[in-house]
Scaffold this active site. Structure first.
Site: not given
Ligand code: NAD
Length: 526
Positions: A162
């Protein structure tokens, strides 16, 4: 003190201290970081470091990495591993921290980034790169560990890694972000921390296909002679070697995982629910990549109702269900959920985690359900779309309460699964379905014609269309992802049902992943 950087991948915990060069670039041990930042500031550099996940304001709560480690320990306590092997698997093999300067307009800024390599039992290692102003080494190590377990749980042949850059991407122009990303990519590529056979990043919070495109181009410019260069990163735009269905993959995987859960009435009853996803009331935290796609597919294709959406600026709710696409457009236009027509709004977004609903999907970030709010969570089923949204202490409280948790290490594995397909596509240099599609269509056509001839009837157009349409890349990607999510859930529930000491699905998922990694280590003779 100057270390041999090449040894980074093989050291147990490697952080490096290097002298500053002309651009203010340095690699430093955490203890030296503060002094270094101060001296950089005195030289006119603006340092970009803040600390701490904003949700982690409880000093009694252990860190994210400790939380993941305790979940690991809980699982290995039910297993019979050779002495010392559990520690070998749990330890993060190496962490590289880098500081680098970038000239933005007429000023210099110094950024801090990390790439952790957790387990190299299979190469390449795999894991996203996150852009967040609260990023820190502990978090990166925790996420790298989750990647190792996740890949093993869904049987994707990667080790775990990561990366993170401590930056709030919303504060920078696209041009500046490109410059910063390319510089970060160079720093990692120089140390083989981006490499198609050794370490393959992907998108995570705050990054997407745009950043992956920049990283891919930077790597291929540095190493133009590599035939497999395109496989140095996944989550790229399709026109730059990406794969159809990667953007939606994690949210799609959440949907497939939940569908599989609801195919098992015993499991559904354990969460004091019944029936299917149809009509289930869902609260989603975070309408970013993962949350948006999960909420969209569950509401548009499975008949679930999204009754609450939590974002940075607060939360909105509607008992009738929110139109996810419309909310997304509202956020894009207005920067938040506030003011979305026809919904109730509260500024205290976190309070919506405690709302009355059937399924809670935290899809924003880690450590949002802690010992402080766990007892107040009303949802009987938590589907962990984010990584680490429930702390270890909260996990214990929720289990006592009877809340069922579908764990992150399984449920959000859709991203890495489709990343694997993309990597294979890049190495094979051919898109999926290219050779088979028209052949499938021809066979379907022959089948329809044979049926019509034998039965002396006309096959209805809808069935004809289904039989005579060959699979394109998107259909194959979704099929492979669905298969992966179904199989993995069944592996996990088999362990949960068969082993008395395995107390919940998270422990079962960890046992499933750890057993596979352990087998690999044992066969390797380590
Ligand atoms: P992203 O940046 O696209 O979206 C995150 C969202 O959460 C945004 O809309 C943001 O405004 C919102 N956010 C941030 N802080 C917040 C808060 N305090 N309260 C409410 N909303 C809040 O990120 P993502 O890629 O969707 O990732 C989200 C989670 O999923 C993370 O934990 C990431 O590690 C996990 N994840 C992502 C992927 C991927 O393919 N993108 C894969 C596996 C896991």
């Amino acid at each position: 003190m100057i270390h041999n950087l090449a040894s980074c991948r093989f050291s147990r915990l490697a952080s490096f201290a290097l002298p500053l060069n002309a651009l203010g670039r340095a690699n430093c041990v955490p203890a030296k970081l503060f002094c270094l930042q101060r001296s950089l500031k005195s030289l006119g550099f603006r340092c970009n470091c803040q600390t701490g996940n904003p949700m982690m304001n409880d000093p009694n709560e252990i860190t994210f990495r400790e939380s993941v480690d305790r979940m690991f320990d809980r699982a290995t306590a039910t297993m019979d591993l050779p002495l010392g092997l559990a520690e070998q698997i749990r330890s993060c093999n190496s962490v590289y921290q880098v500081q680098f300067g970038v000239k933005l307009g007429d000023r210099y800024e110094v950024f801090t980034g990390w790439r952790a390599v957790h387990s190299e039992h299979i190469l390449p290692v795999k894991g996203g790169i996150r852009y967040a102003d609260f990023a820190n080494q502990d978090e990166v190590e925790a996420l790298a560990a989750l990647m190792s377990y996740k890949c093993a749980i869904v049987m994707i042949p990667f080790g775990g890694s990561k990366g993170a850059l401590k930056i709030d991407p919303r504060q920078y122009s696209e041009k500046d972000l490109e410059k910063i990303t390319r510089r970060f990519a160079q720093e990692l590529a120089k140390r083989d921390l981006i490499h198609p056979s050794l370490n393959v990043p992907a998108p995570d919070m705050g990054t997407g296909e745009r950043e992956m495109g920049w990283i891919s181009d930077t790597y291929q410019s540095l190493f133009p002679g590599q035939a497999n260069g395109m496989g140095c990163v996944t989550g790229k735009p399709v026109h730059l070697g990406g794969i159809s269905g990667r953007i939606e993959a994690t949210g799609r995987g959440v949907q497939y995982g939940l569908r599989e859960y609801f195919r098992h009435p015993d499991d559904v009853t354990r969460a004091k629910l019944n029936g299917t996803l149809e009509g289930k009331r869902i609260v989603v935290q975070g309408l970013g990549n993962v949350g948006y796609h999960a909420a969209k597919f569950l509401s548009e294709e499975d008949g679930a109702k999204i009754t609450g959406i939590i974002e940075r600026d607060g939360a909105i709710s509607s008992a009738d269900g929110l139109d996810v696409e419309a909310v997304k457009q509202h956020i894009t236009a207005n920067g938040g959920v506030k003011g979305f027509p026809g919904a109730d709004y509260t500024e205290d977004g976190a309070s919506m985690l405690e709302a009355d609903c059937d399924i809670l999907i935290p899809a924003a970030m880690e450590s949002v359900i802690t010992r402080q709010n766990a007892a107040k969570i009303q949802a009987p089923l938590i589907a962990e779309a984010a990584n680490g949204p429930v702390t270890y202490a909260a996990d214990e409280i929720l289990r006592e309460k009877g809340t069922v948790i579908i764990p992150d290490a399984y449920l959000n594995a859709g991203g890495v699964t489709v990343s694997y397909f993309e990597w294979v596509k890049n190495l094979a240099r051919i898109r999926f379905g290219y050779l088979e599609r028209r052949n499938e269509e021809r066979r379907g056509q022959m089948l329809v014609e044979a049926l019509e001839k034998m039965l002396n009837t006309t096959v209805p157009q809808e069935i004809r269309d289904q039989l005579t349409t060959g699979s394109d890349e998107l259909a194959l990607v979704r099929s492979g992802l669905d298969d992966t999510m179904r199989n993995a859930y069944n592996n996990i529930r088999d362990i949960f049902n068969a082993r008395e000491k395995v107390v919940d699905l998270r422990t079962a998922a960890f046992v499933c992943g750890i057993e596979r990694i352990a087998k690999r280590y044992e066969s390797m003779g380590i």
